[in-house]
Design an enzyme around this catalytic site. Structure first.
Site: not given
Length: 319
Positions: A141, A194
């Site tokens: 991530e 994101t």
């Protein structure tokens, strides 16, 4: 973990599916998330006779993801896992099959990462708690979006509804939930990266806003424990992040109004968007909501994908 160190022969392989996830769950920015049954990603992993990790194939990404194992979230997280157990001597061939849209706000990178880690764990005969893979999933991530948050990877790996109580040290708690809670997801075909979505969030907030948000998070968690869907619904309000991120999603408030009029328990942004989701009390209502929202998006020349699922309590699985 003694079985990890057993001799391994080349050619053995495994195919693993890992699910999409809804992170934040409206009021729980970076601390709440849950897994769904669809969509998700698949990884095929084989042991080779030459040490090192290679990515031999990626499908479904339209050429957007790197084959370089030093730059791909799947291989990077698996490499950290192998280093932690002292098995950098083995070789792995990875195929990544994207079965879900990239940049959807549904944990695309975390689904890939978790599928890869679970495949490696399975191949190596590692029977320890899957939660021990979380630090390596967070490495993926961190590469994907600059932050090693766990609200996508934790539910993808553990299944169910999860709370990240603390990041330092990492403390992840699985929460109960009503069994008849369904999720209606609509992914509008618009681009909301994101990294950029995180940058527009305010750095400072008023104390009164923080108190409101804390109350909503506590109410949502209480509703999950009490099987109180009404409490869940009235607690799912976000006054910190949603007002800013909603500007990136076409007709967000119009879609929320439509969903609530059709019987949704709640409505909000999935992760950083642009996907939106509604909780409902049954599958039929969820399907009707996705159909209506998709028709609305079509009317304003925006394509979309839709998904309906209950909460996935199993997480990744060997296919």
């Amino acid at each position: 973990m003694t079985s990890i160190f057993a001799p391994l022969s080349g050619g053995r392989g495994v195919k693993v599916f890992a699910p999409a996830t809804v992170a934040n769950v409206v009021c729980g920015f970076d601390v709440l998330g849950f897994a769904v049954n669809e969509p998700g990603d698949e990884v095929i992993m084989r042991i080779t006779n030459k040490p090192g990790i290679i990515i031999s194939k990626i499908t479904g990404d339209n050429g957007r993801l790197p084959l370089d194992p030093a730059k791909n979230t799947v291989s990077v997280s698996v490499q950290h896992y192998l280093q932690s157990i002292g098995r950098t001597d083995i070789g792995l061939d990875i195929e990544l099959h994207k079965k879900m849209p990239i940049g959807s706000g549904l944990g695309s990178s975390s689904a890939s990462t978790v599928a890869g880690l679970f495949a490696a764990k399975t191949l190596l005969g590692d029977d320890t708690d899957p939660a021990k893979l979380l630090p390596f999933a967070r490495k993926g991530e961190e590469m994907a979006c600059g932050h090693g948050h766990a609200d996508n990877v934790a539910p993808a790996l553990l299944g169910g509804f999860v709370l990240i109580r603390s990041y330092d040290p990492l403390d992840v708690i699985r929460l109960p939930h009503p069994k008849d809670l369904y999720c209606a997801i609509v992914f509008p075909d618009v681009d909301v990266p994101t990294r950029e979505a995180r940058q527009i969030i305010r750095n400072k907030i008023l104390m009164k806003d923080a108190v409101t948000q804390w109350g909503n998070i506590a109410g949502l968690v209480s509703g999950l424990f009490m099987n109180d869907i009404d409490l869940i619904g009235r607690s799912m309000k976000d006054i910190l992040v949603e007002p800013v991120r909603s500007m990136l999603i076409p007709d967000f408030y119009k879609m929320r109004e439509m969903a609530m009029e059709m019987g949704a328990v709640s409505f909000g942004i999935s992760g950083s968007g642009p996907s939106v989701f509604a909780f409902t009390r049954d599958e039929e209502t969820a399907r009707k909501i996705t159909q209506k929202l998709q028709r609305h998006l079509t009317s304003i020349q925006i394509g979309s994908n839709t998904y309906v699922s209950d909460i996935n309590d199993k997480g990744p699985k060997v296919l």
